[in-house]
Design a protein around this motif. Structure first.
Motif, PDB file in Angstrom:
ATOM      1  N   ILE A 145     -32.219 102.952  20.903  1.00  0.00           N
ATOM      2  CA  ILE A 145     -32.432 101.938  19.870  1.00  0.00           C
ATOM      3  C   ILE A 145     -33.441 102.425  18.835  1.00  0.00           C
ATOM      4  CG2 ILE A 145     -33.322  99.616  19.440  1.00  0.00           C
ATOM      5  CD1 ILE A 145     -32.210  98.825  22.198  1.00  0.00           C
ATOM      6  N   GLU A 146     -34.551 103.005  19.318  1.00  0.00           N
ATOM      7  CA  GLU A 146     -35.586 103.502  18.403  1.00  0.00           C
ATOM      8  C   GLU A 146     -35.044 104.592  17.482  1.00  0.00           C
ATOM      9  OE1 GLU A 146     -39.922 105.760  18.543  1.00  0.00           O
ATOM     10  OE2 GLU A 146     -38.914 105.176  20.409  1.00  0.00           O
ATOM     11  N   LEU A 147     -34.288 105.520  18.069  1.00  0.00           N
ATOM     12  CA  LEU A 147     -33.720 106.598  17.258  1.00  0.00           C
ATOM     13  C   LEU A 147     -32.733 106.038  16.236  1.00  0.00           C
ATOM     14  CD1 LEU A 147     -33.383 109.583  16.640  1.00  0.00           C
ATOM     15  CD2 LEU A 147     -31.701 109.726  18.495  1.00  0.00           C
ATOM     16  N   GLY A 148     -31.925 105.072  16.648  1.00  0.00           N
ATOM     17  CA  GLY A 148     -30.976 104.467  15.738  1.00  0.00           C
ATOM     18  C   GLY A 148     -31.665 103.803  14.558  1.00  0.00           C
ATOM     19  N   ARG A 149     -32.809 103.190  14.796  1.00  0.00           N
ATOM     20  CA  ARG A 149     -33.535 102.529  13.709  1.00  0.00           C
ATOM     21  C   ARG A 149     -34.215 103.532  12.780  1.00  0.00           C
ATOM     22  NH1 ARG A 149     -36.087  97.744  17.579  1.00  0.00           N
ATOM     23  NH2 ARG A 149     -34.177  96.445  17.613  1.00  0.00           N
ATOM     24  N   ARG A 150     -34.543 104.709  13.314  1.00  0.00           N
ATOM     25  CA  ARG A 150     -35.190 105.734  12.488  1.00  0.00           C
ATOM     26  C   ARG A 150     -34.209 106.463  11.580  1.00  0.00           C
ATOM     27  NH1 ARG A 150     -37.741 109.017  17.137  1.00  0.00           N
ATOM     28  NH2 ARG A 150     -37.414 110.684  15.620  1.00  0.00           N
ATOM     29  N   LEU A 151     -32.959 106.517  11.987  1.00  0.00           N
ATOM     30  CA  LEU A 151     -31.985 107.291  11.221  1.00  0.00           C
ATOM     31  C   LEU A 151     -31.533 106.546   9.973  1.00  0.00           C
ATOM     32  CD1 LEU A 151     -29.718 108.714  14.087  1.00  0.00           C
ATOM     33  CD2 LEU A 151     -31.504 109.902  12.815  1.00  0.00           C
ATOM     34  N   ASP A 152     -31.256 107.309   8.946  1.00  0.00           N
ATOM     35  CA  ASP A 152     -30.739 106.738   7.711  1.00  0.00           C
ATOM     36  C   ASP A 152     -29.238 106.461   7.836  1.00  0.00           C
ATOM     37  OD1 ASP A 152     -29.581 107.377   4.679  1.00  0.00           O
ATOM     38  OD2 ASP A 152     -31.473 106.277   4.708  1.00  0.00           O
ATOM     39  N   LYS A 153     -28.749 105.525   7.036  1.00  0.00           N
ATOM     40  CA  LYS A 153     -27.323 105.195   7.090  1.00  0.00           C
ATOM     41  C   LYS A 153     -26.434 106.378   6.730  1.00  0.00           C
ATOM     42  CE  LYS A 153     -27.309 101.596   4.386  1.00  0.00           C
ATOM     43  NZ  LYS A 153     -26.778 100.431   3.631  1.00  0.00           N
ATOM     44  N   SER A 154     -26.997 107.350   6.031  1.00  0.00           N
ATOM     45  CA  SER A 154     -26.195 108.516   5.647  1.00  0.00           C
ATOM     46  C   SER A 154     -25.800 109.365   6.851  1.00  0.00           C
ATOM     47  CB  SER A 154     -26.969 109.374   4.641  1.00  0.00           C
ATOM     48  OG  SER A 154     -28.199 109.831   5.219  1.00  0.00           O
ATOM     49  N   ASP A 155     -26.576 109.236   7.930  1.00  0.00           N
ATOM     50  CA  ASP A 155     -26.234 109.986   9.146  1.00  0.00           C
ATOM     51  C   ASP A 155     -25.290 109.138  10.001  1.00  0.00           C
ATOM     52  OD1 ASP A 155     -26.096 111.788  11.176  1.00  0.00           O
ATOM     53  OD2 ASP A 155     -28.247 111.951  11.510  1.00  0.00           O
ATOM     54  N   ARG A 156     -24.151 108.838   9.442  1.00  0.00           N
ATOM     55  CA  ARG A 156     -23.187 107.926  10.079  1.00  0.00           C
ATOM     56  C   ARG A 156     -22.694 108.427  11.440  1.00  0.00           C
ATOM     57  NH1 ARG A 156     -20.141 103.694   8.218  1.00  0.00           N
ATOM     58  NH2 ARG A 156     -18.207 103.286   9.372  1.00  0.00           N
ATOM     59  N   PRO A 157     -22.322 109.724  11.589  1.00  0.00           N
ATOM     60  CA  PRO A 157     -21.828 110.173  12.903  1.00  0.00           C
ATOM     61  C   PRO A 157     -22.824 109.933  14.038  1.00  0.00           C
ATOM     62  CG  PRO A 157     -21.315 111.799  11.218  1.00  0.00           C
ATOM     63  CD  PRO A 157     -22.230 110.806  10.580  1.00  0.00           C
ATOM     64  N   SER A 158     -24.106 110.215  13.771  1.00  0.00           N
ATOM     65  CA  SER A 158     -25.119 110.023  14.819  1.00  0.00           C
ATOM     66  C   SER A 158     -25.291 108.545  15.140  1.00  0.00           C
ATOM     67  CB  SER A 158     -26.452 110.631  14.384  1.00  0.00           C
ATOM     68  OG  SER A 158     -26.343 112.029  14.225  1.00  0.00           O
ATOM     69  N   LEU A 159     -25.295 107.712  14.112  1.00  0.00           N
ATOM     70  CA  LEU A 159     -25.432 106.273  14.348  1.00  0.00           C
ATOM     71  C   LEU A 159     -24.239 105.720  15.123  1.00  0.00           C
ATOM     72  CD1 LEU A 159     -26.860 105.144  10.894  1.00  0.00           C
ATOM     73  CD2 LEU A 159     -28.030 105.042  13.094  1.00  0.00           C
ATOM     74  N   LEU A 160     -23.048 106.184  14.781  1.00  0.00           N
ATOM     75  CA  LEU A 160     -21.866 105.728  15.522  1.00  0.00           C
ATOM     76  C   LEU A 160     -21.938 106.162  16.981  1.00  0.00           C
ATOM     77  CD1 LEU A 160     -18.991 106.383  12.955  1.00  0.00           C
ATOM     78  CD2 LEU A 160     -19.802 104.169  13.770  1.00  0.00           C
ATOM     79  N   SER A 161     -22.417 107.390  17.203  1.00  0.00           N
ATOM     80  CA  SER A 161     -22.555 107.883  18.580  1.00  0.00           C
ATOM     81  C   SER A 161     -23.546 107.027  19.361  1.00  0.00           C
ATOM     82  CB  SER A 161     -23.010 109.343  18.558  1.00  0.00           C
ATOM     83  OG  SER A 161     -23.213 109.818  19.870  1.00  0.00           O
ATOM     84  N   ILE A 162     -24.681 106.706  18.739  1.00  0.00           N
ATOM     85  CA  ILE A 162     -25.685 105.859  19.406  1.00  0.00           C
ATOM     86  C   ILE A 162     -25.085 104.493  19.723  1.00  0.00           C
ATOM     87  CG2 ILE A 162     -27.875 104.653  19.077  1.00  0.00           C
ATOM     88  CD1 ILE A 162     -28.797 107.069  17.407  1.00  0.00           C
ATOM     89  N   GLY A 198     -33.617 119.030  14.702  1.00  0.00           N
ATOM     90  CA  GLY A 198     -32.466 118.350  14.119  1.00  0.00           C
ATOM     91  C   GLY A 198     -31.223 118.344  14.976  1.00  0.00           C
ATOM     92  N   GLU A 199     -31.356 118.653  16.257  1.00  0.00           N
ATOM     93  CA  GLU A 199     -30.195 118.627  17.162  1.00  0.00           C
ATOM     94  C   GLU A 199     -30.023 117.202  17.688  1.00  0.00           C
ATOM     95  OE1 GLU A 199     -27.906 120.674  18.318  1.00  0.00           O
ATOM     96  OE2 GLU A 199     -28.468 122.553  17.347  1.00  0.00           O
ATOM     97  N   LEU A 200     -29.605 116.308  16.812  1.00  0.00           N
ATOM     98  CA  LEU A 200     -29.503 114.891  17.179  1.00  0.00           C
ATOM     99  C   LEU A 200     -28.468 114.651  18.264  1.00  0.00           C
ATOM    100  CD1 LEU A 200     -29.684 113.247  13.643  1.00  0.00           C
ATOM    101  CD2 LEU A 200     -31.523 113.518  15.309  1.00  0.00           C
ATOM    102  N   LYS A 201     -27.357 115.360  18.179  1.00  0.00           N
ATOM    103  CA  LYS A 201     -26.274 115.146  19.141  1.00  0.00           C
ATOM    104  C   LYS A 201     -26.746 115.399  20.565  1.00  0.00           C
ATOM    105  CE  LYS A 201     -21.597 116.681  20.315  1.00  0.00           C
ATOM    106  NZ  LYS A 201     -20.490 117.611  19.955  1.00  0.00           N
ATOM    107  N   SER A 202     -27.471 116.504  20.775  1.00  0.00           N
ATOM    108  CA  SER A 202     -27.948 116.834  22.121  1.00  0.00           C
ATOM    109  C   SER A 202     -28.975 115.825  22.603  1.00  0.00           C
ATOM    110  CB  SER A 202     -28.553 118.242  22.133  1.00  0.00           C
ATOM    111  OG  SER A 202     -27.573 119.207  21.802  1.00  0.00           O
ATOM    112  N   ALA A 203     -29.876 115.404  21.697  1.00  0.00           N
ATOM    113  CA  ALA A 203     -30.881 114.410  22.088  1.00  0.00           C
ATOM    114  C   ALA A 203     -30.219 113.086  22.467  1.00  0.00           C
ATOM    115  CB  ALA A 203     -31.864 114.205  20.938  1.00  0.00           C
ATOM    116  N   ILE A 204     -29.240 112.665  21.693  1.00  0.00           N
ATOM    117  CA  ILE A 204     -28.523 111.408  21.987  1.00  0.00           C
ATOM    118  C   ILE A 204     -27.818 111.505  23.335  1.00  0.00           C
ATOM    119  CG2 ILE A 204     -26.602 109.950  21.245  1.00  0.00           C
ATOM    120  CD1 ILE A 204     -27.397 110.677  18.330  1.00  0.00           C
ATOM    121  N   GLU A 205     -27.216 112.660  23.608  1.00  0.00           N
ATOM    122  CA  GLU A 205     -26.530 112.848  24.893  1.00  0.00           C
ATOM    123  C   GLU A 205     -27.501 112.701  26.058  1.00  0.00           C
ATOM    124  OE1 GLU A 205     -24.712 116.643  24.633  1.00  0.00           O
ATOM    125  OE2 GLU A 205     -22.991 115.957  23.448  1.00  0.00           O
TER     126      GLU A 205
END
Length: 480
Positions: free
Chosen positions: A274-291, A255-262
């Motif tokens: 793109i793939e990770l962004g499509r897998r994430l739910d809208k509730s995980d807004r910070p991660s989606l915004l980062s992507i 669940g360390e999304l921030k490190s994986a995105i970096e």
């Protein structure tokens, strides 16, 4: 290394005709111990607890009541100082260097480190000093260990001793943990881990093994909720050795999304983002915004816009189109959301102005509700036109501004805008007329009759009085 000063003698040695060597307390007369087959004896002048005696072609070294260490010798011992023994063989006096390792180890076995250190100071090998230092350290005899490591000039262990002393003084650092730290420092990892576990501090064993990248061994010391921590440490290690794919996968598994995105962003892996962004739910807004921001930086505006649309962030989508200069998409989106006009039309107007499309820029500023910026553009355009003697253009710009002021007066019902409308309309008429006089004076031919030019001049004389001093002065100079 400082040597001990000779002490006042407290023991007495007697060798009789039967070869008995007896050692007495000089003060009380108590028999301390005795040896056989002796014909001569000598105390160490620097350390009275050590003596040497000879007999039957042997030399024996003895400390306290420990068993004597024997070696071959011809002659009689007559003196012992430090590690040097003096023997008389016939008429010859021989000097020998004695190995004092045996008495030192005898003291170590009895954990008498102070006495062992005194023997070592008389003369032992480098290896003996190391054994004394480490043995004393493992028994937490920090004073003797420190002295021994000073002799060895081992600053690493001296720092360790200082740290352990500070921890010991705090009172909440168990003995097993301290010894475990010592074993870990020496590379005795299994022994250290067992001591940590015995003290109920398995996490130190886990930390030790993970720091050394020994993840299989660390697995044995995981608590019920520690598996994610171990995976995270594995991921950190993989990232440090440039195994980016494996590191990202492990970060995602815990669940360390921030490190994986970096990692994806650093490596420019757009498809993975793109793939990770499509897998994430809208509730995980910070991660989606980062992507989305990383995709934007990597010049993939369409994928970033897709994420912003999922989040319902129309302003961010518009900003993407604006930055990409995709005006058609921006206008299409803002058509149904006029509250975002300023996001699109202000940069659009600035872009038009930079492209020398000033009229379109002025209209775009008005569309964005930035009337002041729009008028600033036309004021600059008008000044430039007058300075360059393009009076017909200046007339046109004034006329456009008059129409804008008229629209504003209707929208806001303010007298100020109506007044500005009249002024700019009149200036448009003046410059339009003046352009004909200027052309007549500068160009060789004109289509106007002299009477027409005269009447135009009369019009300008009347209209420019105290209205446009610059035009008035220019006109006056031409007339004269």
């Amino acid at each position: 290394m400082p040597r001990y000063k000779p002490e006042k003698k407290k023991k007495l040695a007697v060798v009789d005709e039967l070869g008995f060597c007896q050692i007495f307390n000089a003060k009380s007369g108590e028999l301390l111990f005795q040896e056989t087959n002796a014909n001569s004896v000598a105390f160490n002048t620097l350390y009275e607890n050590m003596l040497a005696f000879s007999g039957n072609n042997t030399l024996s070294i003895k400390v306290m009541d420990f068993p004597a260490h024997t070696q071959k010798l011809s002659g009689f011992v007559v003196g012992l100082t430090g590690s040097k023994v003096f023997c008389l063989n016939g008429s010859n006096m021989n000097t020998m260097e004695l190995p004092l390792s045996t008495p030192m180890y005898q003291y170590i076995d009895k954990k008498m480190y102070n006495e062992a250190y005194r023997v070592a100071c008389l003369g032992v090998t480098q290896g003996d000093w190391e054994e004394l230092a480490h043995s004393a350290l493992e028994q937490l005899e920090f004073d003797m260990a420190r002295l021994a490591f000073i002799k060895l000039q081992d600053f690493t262990y001296l720092e360790l001793i200082q740290e352990l002393l500070e921890l010991q003084q705090k009172g909440d650092y168990p003995r097993d943990v301290i010894i475990g730290d010592i074993y870990a420092h020496k590379g005795k990892l299994k022994e250290a881990a067992k001591l940590y576990q015995k003290a109920g501090q398995e996490f130190k064993a886990l930390t030790m093994y993970t720091d050394l990248r020994m993840f299989d061994e660390a697995q044995e010391y995981l608590g019920s909720n520690d598996n994610s921590d171990l995976i995270r440490r594995k991921a950190d290690w993989a990232r440090n050795i440039n195994e980016h794919k494996a590191a990202a996968d492990m970060y995602l598994s815990v669940g360390e999304l921030k490190s994986a995105i970096e990692i994806y962003a650093e490596q420019g892996w757009i498809d993975q983002l793109i793939e990770l962004g499509r897998r994430l739910d809208k509730s995980d807004r910070p991660s989606l915004l980062s992507i989305a921001q990383h995709l934007k930086t990597l010049n993939n505006s369409s994928a970033a816009a897709e994420i912003f649309r999922r989040l319902g962030d129309s302003a961010a989508v518009l900003q993407l189109y604006v930055e990409a200069k995709d005006w058609s998409q921006a206008f299409a989106l803002v058509q149904n959301q006029p509250q975002y006009n300023a996001i699109v039309y202000v940069p659009y107007a600035q872009w038009l102005a930079e492209s020398d499309k000033f009229v379109q820029a002025q209209k775009a500023f008005h569309k964005a509700g930035k009337s002041e910026e729009a008028f600033k553009v036309f004021f600059q355009l008008t000044d430039n036109a007058v300075d360059e003697y393009r009076f017909q253009d200046a007339s046109y710009y004034y006329w456009v501004m008059s129409r804008q002021y008229l629209d504003l007066s209707k929208e806001n019902n303010k007298q100020h805008y109506l007044q500005q409308f009249r002024i700019n309309e009149k200036l448009a008429e003046i410059y339009y007329a003046y352009n004909n006089i200027h052309k007549y004076l500068e160009e060789p031919f004109t289509s106007f009759m002299p009477e027409a030019l005269f009447n135009i001049s009369r019009f300008l004389m009347i209209e420019t009085t105290e209205k446009d001093q610059r035009v008035f002065l220019n006109l006056q100079s031409y007339i004269h």
